[in-house]
Structures are given as structure tokens and as C-alpha cells.
Design a protein around this motif. Structure first.
Motif, PDB file in Angstrom:
ATOM      1  N   ILE A  64       0.843  -1.202   0.000  1.00 19.93           N
ATOM      2  CA  ILE A  64       0.000   0.000   0.000  1.00 19.93           C
ATOM      3  C   ILE A  64       0.879   1.253   0.000  1.00 19.93           C
ATOM      4  N   LYS A  65       0.685   2.087  -1.019  1.00 19.57           N
ATOM      5  CA  LYS A  65       1.497   3.303  -1.168  1.00 19.57           C
ATOM      6  C   LYS A  65       0.744   4.530  -0.646  1.00 19.57           C
ATOM      7  N   LYS A  66      -0.571   4.503  -0.879  1.00 20.38           N
ATOM      8  CA  LYS A  66      -1.366   5.652  -0.458  1.00 20.38           C
ATOM      9  C   LYS A  66      -2.519   5.168   0.414  1.00 20.38           C
ATOM     10  N   PRO A  67      -2.231   4.961   1.711  1.00 15.28           N
ATOM     11  CA  PRO A  67      -3.274   4.420   2.611  1.00 15.28           C
ATOM     12  C   PRO A  67      -4.533   5.298   2.592  1.00 15.28           C
ATOM     13  N   GLY A  88      -5.987   0.518   4.694  1.00  9.14           N
ATOM     14  CA  GLY A  88      -5.985   1.581   5.690  1.00  9.14           C
ATOM     15  C   GLY A  88      -7.351   2.198   5.891  1.00  9.14           C
ATOM     16  N   ALA A  89      -8.303   1.836   5.027  1.00  3.59           N
ATOM     17  CA  ALA A  89      -9.657   2.374   5.171  1.00  3.59           C
ATOM     18  C   ALA A  89     -10.404   1.620   6.273  1.00  3.59           C
ATOM     19  N   LEU A 117      -2.943   1.244  -3.781  1.00  3.27           N
ATOM     20  CA  LEU A 117      -1.642   0.755  -4.245  1.00  3.27           C
ATOM     21  C   LEU A 117      -0.869   1.848  -4.978  1.00  3.27           C
ATOM     22  N   GLY A 118      -1.527   2.988  -5.159  1.00  5.67           N
ATOM     23  CA  GLY A 118      -0.856   4.111  -5.816  1.00  5.67           C
ATOM     24  C   GLY A 118      -0.784   3.966  -7.328  1.00  5.67           C
ATOM     25  N   LEU A 119      -1.690   3.186  -7.921  1.00  6.25           N
ATOM     26  CA  LEU A 119      -1.678   3.015  -9.382  1.00  6.25           C
ATOM     27  C   LEU A 119      -2.199   4.279 -10.058  1.00  6.25           C
ATOM     28  N   PRO A 120      -1.739   4.543 -11.295  1.00  6.12           N
ATOM     29  CA  PRO A 120      -2.202   5.742 -11.988  1.00  6.12           C
ATOM     30  C   PRO A 120      -3.724   5.741 -12.158  1.00  6.12           C
ATOM     31  N   LEU A 121      -4.320   6.882 -11.930  1.00  4.80           N
ATOM     32  CA  LEU A 121      -5.787   6.999 -12.010  1.00  4.80           C
ATOM     33  C   LEU A 121      -6.325   6.506 -13.344  1.00  4.80           C
ATOM     34  N   LYS A 122      -5.532   6.735 -14.400  1.00  3.77           N
ATOM     35  CA  LYS A 122      -5.966   6.356 -15.747  1.00  3.77           C
ATOM     36  C   LYS A 122      -6.282   4.859 -15.837  1.00  3.77           C
ATOM     37  N   SER A 123      -5.478   4.046 -15.136  1.00  2.00           N
ATOM     38  CA  SER A 123      -5.680   2.597 -15.224  1.00  2.00           C
ATOM     39  C   SER A 123      -6.883   2.151 -14.406  1.00  2.00           C
ATOM     40  N   PHE A 158     -11.109  11.068  -2.989  1.00  2.00           N
ATOM     41  CA  PHE A 158      -9.671  10.888  -2.813  1.00  2.00           C
ATOM     42  C   PHE A 158      -8.913  12.196  -2.829  1.00  2.00           C
ATOM     43  N   LYS A 159      -9.635  13.312  -2.680  1.00  2.00           N
ATOM     44  CA  LYS A 159      -8.949  14.603  -2.721  1.00  2.00           C
ATOM     45  C   LYS A 159      -8.273  14.911  -1.393  1.00  2.00           C
TER      46      LYS A 159
END
Lengths: 251, 287
Positions: B139-142, B181-182, B266-272, B286-287
């Protein structure tokens, strides 16, 4: 009236052997086939189509190119002692002893009318014109019926998920004989779906070839108009001369 | 690690956000979803009629496609595909006569199917093959502070023979939510039916169900609902526009596929993750 052949003459003519240049007495191998239930002895080296002509049938419809391309001579048959129902093109299938034959020269279908330029390149176009595609249960009966050995079910399934590329590639050899549609328990008309798929892929999916862009530009610039004008104004004699002197590939 | 992947029609059409986000998420976690080169519709709904074998051709044919790849397991993400494939598989494993009948009907297939393929759901792959500890470590962005309600619907849980967890009190999605983390917010309508295909012919009943389910999740504090069924997603997400029309006091709540939520953490690009295809815009979350 006197120039027209009588019915009896026409029947007699149709009954002549179509094995060109061979006398009937010289034919050694014969088989028995049944056409709509009636038995006929026919030479064993004929196709179903020529065998039916040998037996006296004269085709006005239900025959076309005689080369396996036009799809007009779909045939369904069973062989004596076998339960499996087989299919083929009459012009491409050789007769076999014990065949029970019936011709399916035409398959009625509700062909959709659409303007390809106004359609959306996703599954909604398929479902709008051919909603029955969603009734496919993957029984594969269409594939079994196809005389072109196309994986018909696979392209119907690809259509169901809007994969036009797969529909176009898989259905490419379809000759629209209609045998798939005649066998489908879901009453799908597979060949029309394949055609819609190929058209959609051609318009929206494939890369546009460079030479097409060049040629379209040439047409817009009226590059070929003088040549066409010349032909339009030519006399018959001049046309014959042009034709004889045309550029052509070597025979 | 590679697993044969059965996407199903909906993931290739209206639920492309599920398909795309899953590819990215599982890849990140070391699982390559390898789409079967040939597949057909799963059959959509498992036929309950006792003498109706015709509707088991589609699911079983897909399991033959798995065997053709030399594999003995397949993963699918759509709850409906999972349920249909798993139930038909079970039926064939338990009924030799039906198995023979189906194989005989499919005599053109090179593989005679004997029921050996294991049908997996994407959620159990995360639990049993990846493991929650590994996910946690990636997890990159909890998603700290985010409250997530897991909506199971019917097809992951019923009947119990193909249930991916405890059929009465499942926790598999809540456990997954916690790795990000949620906060997982249990709510009483998590296992209730969304009314499924009634959405086509009886929209009103779905509007009522959607209101009940979304309001219940909100009452328990949820900011977002996650699911693994494209039809539930459609009913809960898109139908909120009709709920709002009928009940002007309705407050929208975003509905995501579990892969989209996990991908975000997981910090994946939003586009995907394709949030553009969700009806109610979840980006505010997510702001």
C-alpha cells in the motif's frame, strides 16, 4: 413459339449426362442418392449439384458460381445408417452412396438497414439491430453446420461483447449460404451479424491504408477525368482499339 | 505468477473499468491475469431447471477452454460469471450421466470435460494466493479515514456450495478493505439482492432497492460502496439518478469495484482505474 423448346424436350436435355465427353455406357461407378426421398442412380464422380442435374433437375435458382464462392447451393443431408445431419455446398461436395439430400437455396432473414456512418463502434450497435444474439447458448450448432469451416459460434460470441475485430477476422470466409441460421436454436442470423461486424471493423477499427488516402486525393483533384471523358466520347471502333491495346498482366 | 483469466462479456463492454483496474491491480501484486484466447458467454444465469442441460453448455465449454491451455484453474471477477461457472462445474462433478450427455453433445471438442478445473473468484485469489499481509506491504497511499461499505449481493454467497466465504457473515471484502488503511463499515443490507435483471423490465423495484441499500450504507457512515458484480454496480450506481428524481432528498454515494479502491491505495495511476466509467464521480473521495 416454334423456336421455343417443348417441356418434354427441355426435360430430355436436362437428363443428358453432364459428365462431359463421356458416354453413359462407359461410366463404371454408380451410387444411389435420394433427392427429397426419391432414389436416383448417378455416376459416383459427380458433385451433388451435377448429380441432381444428371437426375433431371434444372436449376434456375439455388445455383450460382459453381465454384464454392457464391453460397447459393446450401445442402443438408444424412447418410444411410448415420444419425448425424450433415451440410455442404452442392457444387463442392461429391455424391456418396446412400445420401438423402435436400437443398436449402435461400434463408429468410430480417436484414437490418443501417447507415454505417451513424453507428457507434461498440456492442450497442449489434444489440440494437440483432438483439437475438444475446440468446446464444454456445451450443456450437452453427459451427457444425458451416461448409466453410468457420468458427461461427466464436464470432457470434465476439459480437456479443462488441469485439468487431474478432467478428471480422473470424467471419471473413463467410459466403452467406445461410446453413448456420437454418440450424440455430436461438434463431440468430449469424451471417448478417458477421457482415455488420466486417463493415463496422472496416470503417472504425482498421488502420486506413496510405494508398487509399493518396487515391482519394487524386480523385478529388479529378486526375482521371480526362481519361474517362476520352472513353465516354469514343466510338465503338475506337473502344475496340483501346481494349486491344490496354495495359494487362501477362497470361 | 500467471492465472488463466475468464473476463466475461460485461467486463469487456460496460464494466471495462472493472477489467482494466483488475489487470493493473493483480499485476502490481504479482499475478498476471492471462485472458483465455477463446471464450464465450458464461451462460449468465445458472439454470435451475433439472432437465435443462442446454444452458450448461456455455459454462462447461469455457472450462474446456481452460483445460485446452493445460491449466486446472481459472479466475473470474464478475460475480455472475463466477456463480454460473462454479455451479455448472459442481453439477457436472456430481452427475456423471449429465457430464456424459454434455460431452457427447460437444463431440467436436477435443477435450472431454471431467470437472477438474477449479473456478476461483478474484477476491479469493487475493486472500489465498497473494495474502493480506503482502497487500498491506504494497500500500502506497493508505486510505486513512475513508469509510467503505462492502456490498456482496447474492452471487458470491449463494448457494453455500459455491460461496467464497461464510454465507451468512462474510468478511472477505471487509478484510481486504482493512489492508488499504480504510475503515470497513458493516451494514445490514450487504447481502440483500439488488433485484438484478428486474432493472430491465421493472425499474421501479430496483430504484426502491437501491435507495434502501445506499441509504443503509450511508446511515452506518459509509463514504463509498464496493462490489464485484457489474449488475449490482449498475443498479447501485446508475440507478441513483432515478432515486434522486423520485426522492429529492437522496444524497449520492459512489459505488466502486473492489479493484478500483485497491488500485487507488496501491498508488496506481488513475488512468488505469477508469473512474471515468463510474456513474457517480468518486474522485471527490480521494482529494
Amino acid at each position: 413459339m416454334s423456336n421455343e423448346k417443348s417441356v418434354m424436350e427441355r426435360i430430355a436435355e436436362a437428363n443428358k449426362p453432364v459428365t462431359a465427353g463421356v458416354d453413359e455406357k462407359d461410366i463404371k461407378h454408380w451410387v444411389t442418392i435420394r433427392i427429397m426421398g426419391k432414389a436416383y442412380r448417378v455416376p459416383s464422380d459427380l458433385t451433388i449439384l451435377t448429380a441432381m442435374e444428371f437426375a433431371g433437375y434444372r436449376f434456375v435458382r439455388g445455383v450460382g458460381c459453381r465454384q464454392g464462392f457464391c453460397g447459393a447451393c446450401g445442402t443438408v443431408y444424412r447418410k444411410e445408417g448415420e444419425y448425424k445431419l450433415k451440410t455442404g455446398l452442392a457444387c463442392q461436395t461429391r455424391v456418396e452412396d446412400g445420401m438423402y439430400l435436400v437443398q436449402i437455396p435461400f434463408s429468410p432473414a430480417q436484414k437490418a438497414i443501417y447507415d454505417i456512418k451513424k453507428e457507434r463502434y461498440n456492442v450497442s450497435t449489434i444489440l440494437k439491430y440483432y438483439p437475438e444474439v444475446a440468446k446464444c447458448v454456445s451450443c456450437n450448432t452453427c459451427t457444425k453446420a458451416c461448409p466453410q469451416d468457420i468458427e461461427v459460434m466464436d464470432y457470434v460470441q465476439a459480437a456479443l461483447r462488441g469485439n468487431y475485430e474478432k467478428v471480422a477476422e473470424t467471419s471473413f470466409d463467410c459466403i452467406r449460404c445461410g446453413l448456420c441460421a437454418m440450424r440455430c436454436p436461438a434463431e440468430i442470423v449469424q451471417y448478417d451479424i458477421g457482415q455488420l461486424g466486417r463493415r463496422m471493423y472496416g470503417r472504425y477499427g482498421m488502420d486506413k491504408p496510405d494508398h487509399l488516402k493518396i487515391r482519394l486525393k487524386e480523385l478529388e483533384e479529378k486526375k482521371f477525368d480526362p481519361e474517362l471523358d476520352k472513353l465516354e466520347k469514343a466510338t465503338k471502333e475506337e473502344l475496340v482499339k483501346f481494349y486491344a491495346a490496354r495495359e494487362r498482366e501477362k497470361d | 505468477m500467471e492465472i488463466p483469466y475468464y473476463p466475461g462479456c460485461t467486463l469487456k463492454t460496460t464494466a471495462k473499468n472493472f477489467d482494466d483496474s483488475a489487470f493493473a491491480v493483480y499485476k502490481k501484486l504479482g499475478i498476471e491475469l492471462k485472458e483465455l484466447p477463446r471464450w464465450n458467454c458464461c451462460g449468465t444465469v445458472y439454470s435451475l431447471t433439472s432437465d435443462d442441460l442446454m444452458h450448461h453448455l456455455a459454462p462447461i465449454r469455457n472450462l474446456i477452454r481452460v483445460e485446452e491451455q493445460g491449466a486446472d484453474q481459472v479466475v473470474t471477477l464478475c460475480s455472475m460469471c463466477y456463480n454460473t461457472l462454479a455451479q455448472s462445474n459442481l453439477r457436472i462433478q456430481q452427475n456423471e450421466e449429465e457430464r456424459d450427455k454434455l460431452n457427447e453433445f460437444m463431440y467436436k471438442e477435443k477435450v472431454k470435460y471431467d470437472g477438474k478445473v477449479k473456478v476461483l473468484h478474484g477476491l479469493t485469489v487475493l486472500r489465498d494466493m497473494v495474502g493480506y499481509d503482502k497487500i498491506k506491504s504494497q500500500i502506497k497511499k493508505p486510505l486513512d479515514g475513508l469509510k467503505v461499505a462492502a456490498y456482496y449481493g447474492c452471487l458470491l454467497l449463494r448457494p453455500k456450495e459455491v460461496c467464497i466465504d461464510d454465507p451468512e457473515s462474510p468478511t472477505i471484502m471487509e478484510d481486504l478493505i482493512r489492508t488499504t488503511g480504510a475503515e470497513a463499515v458493516p451494514f445490514p443490507y450487504a447481502n440483500e439482492c439488488c433485484c438484478s435483471y428486474e432493472t430491465v423490465s421493472n425499474k421501479d423495484i430496483v430504484i426502491e432497492r437501491t435507495r434502501m441499500i445506499t441509504q443503509s450504507a450511508q446511515a452506518y457512515g459509509a463514504d463509498v460502496i464496493i462490489t464485484s458484480c457489474p449488475l449490482c454496480e449498475f443498479n447501485l450506481d446508475n440507478r441513483q439518478k432515478e432515486v434522486r428524481k423520485k426522492y429529492p432528498d437522496h444524497v449520492d454515494i459512489p459505488v466502486l469495484y473492489y479493484t478500483q479502491l485497491l488500485g487507488k491505495a496501491l498508488g496506481l495511476p488513475l488512468k488505469s482505474l477508469r473512474f471515468d466509467l463510474n456513474y457517480i464521480n468518486p474522485r471527490e473521495l480521494f482529494k
